[in-house]
Design an enzyme around this catalytic site. Sequence first.
Site, PDB file in Angstrom:
ATOM      1  NE  ARG A 142      -3.184   2.503   2.916  1.00  0.00           N
ATOM      2  CZ  ARG A 142      -3.996   2.729   3.950  1.00  0.00           C
ATOM      3  NH1 ARG A 142      -4.386   1.712   4.695  1.00  0.00           N
ATOM      4  NH2 ARG A 142      -4.410   3.944   4.233  1.00  0.00           N
ATOM      5  CG  PHE A 211       5.189   1.210   4.629  1.00  0.00           C
ATOM      6  CD1 PHE A 211       5.300   0.711   3.336  1.00  0.00           C
ATOM      7  CD2 PHE A 211       6.000   0.681   5.614  1.00  0.00           C
ATOM      8  CE1 PHE A 211       6.214  -0.286   3.034  1.00  0.00           C
ATOM      9  CE2 PHE A 211       6.923  -0.314   5.322  1.00  0.00           C
ATOM     10  CZ  PHE A 211       7.026  -0.800   4.036  1.00  0.00           C
ATOM     11  CD  GLU A 212      -1.736  -3.228   5.677  1.00  0.00           C
ATOM     12  OE1 GLU A 212      -2.118  -3.163   6.855  1.00  0.00           O
ATOM     13  OE2 GLU A 212      -2.512  -3.259   4.703  1.00  0.00           O
ATOM     14  CB  ILE A 213       4.356  -5.159   2.461  1.00  0.00           C
ATOM     15  CG1 ILE A 213       5.030  -3.885   1.908  1.00  0.00           C
ATOM     16  CG2 ILE A 213       4.516  -6.307   1.459  1.00  0.00           C
ATOM     17  CD1 ILE A 213       6.528  -4.027   1.699  1.00  0.00           C
TER      18      ILE A 213
END
Length: 364
Positions: A142, A211-213
């Site tokens: 994201r 911020f997200e994986i």
Amino acid sequence: MHDQQIPLDAWTQKEVRGALYMIVRNENLPDARATIRVIQDRFNDKAKYPWVLLNNQYFNADFKRHVSSITTPKNVSVYFGKIDTDAWAYPSWVDVPRAENALWDLFGVARGESLSHHQLLRYQAGLFFYHPLFDNVEYTWRVEPGAMYTCELDFDPFKMMKAGKKKLESFMQQHPEWIKPRNQTIMPWITHRNKENTKDEYNFCHMWSNFEIADLSFYRSEAYRYYFDHLDSTGGFFYEKWGDPVRTLAAAMFLDRNEVYFFDQIGYTKDGISHCPLQSGYLQKCTCDSADSHDMLENSCTLDLLRYSDPPTFDALMNYARTKLPPQLSLDLNNTDILKQVIKKKDQLEAFIKDQERRHLAVE
């Protein structure tokens, strides 16, 4: 026209079907271009993962042209999708007058009075992965328009996530089989025990999902979908401001703590809040200062999270902090409030050490 699906050949010779995605409007083109440019420079010019850009309106020709001018020369695909109207609008069960009154009550809370912000929070929390552009996607990164990434990435976060198998009370009573044992999760990080009634209470710590994986199999799981549907059925995304804690609570209930990974290696800045790598070995590839990192602020829960989810990194931080202390001064660096003080900038550290030495002399 808008794109409907990413073909499987977009990941030819790739181990992971990863995609970077952003929800953005036409008027946010400058921020979107700046962020896409920096991620391309830092990572994706070489990695060449596809981009998915979503909008609740149609992207105009100028937006598509200016974004494509960054990615096309590097042979990186961009897919422009439109968010389904039903997924963005008020659901049928929401009391609209109550929701509109709630916007007034939330005035003064960050974007709390913005209906589009509530729609965005709901969509990000449990609907985005239903978009057909994600049908063939395994992992998403994201990306927020306007975010800056301050470190060179010489590794592949998608590969790291897959190789490490990382994912990111009425309800709990109905499906106890989905809830992980407390001591196997990050639940102790987001709760504290009330001494009066011995019950766990939420301490307001949460993971910032800008911020997200994530492994989409987590969001597609029966447990997560039931959890989101339960929350959504209450209308709380419109009556309250429900955002990042929704994801955090899900991670705490459904994931083992070793399935949650903190990307210390990735420097990140958005809306005045930043993360800079805490471990000195990563800083050579960054343009940030870890002493300025939000993780060092009094109200940050990051170091406490590392204690539960990544003990080796936490131990490395304590070892680094010890190198900054005079040998005669012994401090409890397992206490994250003290650890933050030791890692701060030189002038702040000197003042802190002098204060601690005075305290030790007073005790002696």
